[in-house]
Design a protein around this motif. Structure first.
Motif, PDB file in Angstrom:
ATOM      1  N   ILE A   5       0.843  -1.188   0.000  1.00  0.00           N
ATOM      2  CA  ILE A   5       0.000   0.000   0.000  1.00  0.00           C
ATOM      3  C   ILE A   5       0.884   1.246   0.000  1.00  0.00           C
ATOM      4  O   ILE A   5       0.633   2.194  -0.725  1.00  0.00           O
ATOM      5  N   GLU A   6       1.893   1.244   0.827  1.00  0.00           N
ATOM      6  CA  GLU A   6       2.924   2.284   0.834  1.00  0.00           C
ATOM      7  C   GLU A   6       4.150   1.695   1.518  1.00  0.00           C
ATOM      8  O   GLU A   6       4.101   0.569   2.007  1.00  0.00           O
ATOM      9  N   ASP A   7       5.239   2.425   1.545  1.00  0.00           N
ATOM     10  CA  ASP A   7       6.461   1.911   2.155  1.00  0.00           C
ATOM     11  C   ASP A   7       6.200   1.458   3.581  1.00  0.00           C
ATOM     12  O   ASP A   7       5.719   2.223   4.407  1.00  0.00           O
ATOM     13  N   VAL A  19     -12.992  -0.505  -0.531  1.00  0.00           N
ATOM     14  CA  VAL A  19     -12.241   0.710  -0.812  1.00  0.00           C
ATOM     15  C   VAL A  19     -13.264   1.820  -1.017  1.00  0.00           C
ATOM     16  O   VAL A  19     -14.135   1.707  -1.876  1.00  0.00           O
ATOM     17  N   HIS A  20     -13.185   2.863  -0.203  1.00  0.00           N
ATOM     18  CA  HIS A  20     -14.104   3.997  -0.287  1.00  0.00           C
ATOM     19  C   HIS A  20     -13.343   5.226  -0.755  1.00  0.00           C
ATOM     20  O   HIS A  20     -12.246   5.500  -0.277  1.00  0.00           O
ATOM     21  N   ILE A  32      -9.093   8.372   0.339  1.00  0.00           N
ATOM     22  CA  ILE A  32      -9.292   6.973   0.000  1.00  0.00           C
ATOM     23  C   ILE A  32      -9.134   6.174   1.283  1.00  0.00           C
ATOM     24  O   ILE A  32      -8.130   6.278   1.975  1.00  0.00           O
ATOM     25  N   SER A  33     -10.149   5.400   1.587  1.00  0.00           N
ATOM     26  CA  SER A  33     -10.168   4.594   2.801  1.00  0.00           C
ATOM     27  C   SER A  33     -10.237   3.123   2.402  1.00  0.00           C
ATOM     28  O   SER A  33     -11.132   2.720   1.664  1.00  0.00           O
ATOM     29  N   ILE A  44     -12.130  -4.605  12.503  1.00  0.00           N
ATOM     30  CA  ILE A  44     -11.846  -4.157  11.138  1.00  0.00           C
ATOM     31  C   ILE A  44     -10.806  -3.055  11.211  1.00  0.00           C
ATOM     32  O   ILE A  44     -10.910  -2.135  12.016  1.00  0.00           O
ATOM     33  N   GLY A  45      -9.784  -3.162  10.374  1.00  0.00           N
ATOM     34  CA  GLY A  45      -8.774  -2.119  10.281  1.00  0.00           C
ATOM     35  C   GLY A  45      -9.139  -1.158   9.172  1.00  0.00           C
ATOM     36  O   GLY A  45      -9.907  -1.479   8.273  1.00  0.00           O
TER      37      GLY A  45
END
Length: 69
Positions: A5-7, A19-20, A32-33, A44-45
């Motif tokens: 998702i990212e570093d 994905v919202h 973006i969630s 839920i994370g």
């Protein structure tokens, strides 16, 4: 399969629930969630990323979609 998702932050593609994408009407920022199921089914994370412009948000979503496919 693990998805970057990212570093330093990876998710198992099977754990991603939703994905919202939303736009804050006050400041125009795009948020973006990504909701995901961590190790425990009882919680839920949520991962949130904010973008200043539409182009960067679209690039992030396109790359995420490619990684999930």
């Amino acid at each position: 399969m693990l998805v970057k998702i990212e570093d330093g932050f990876y998710l198992n593609s099977q754990h991603i629930i939703a994905v919202h994408v939303s736009k804050n009407p006050e400041n125009g920022l795009l948020e973006i969630s990504i909701q995901y199921m961590p190790h425990s089914v009882q919680q839920i994370g949520e991962y949130k990323k904010v973008f200043k412009n539409k182009l960067n948000a679209e690039i992030f979503l396109r790359e995420l979609n490619q990684k999930l496919c």
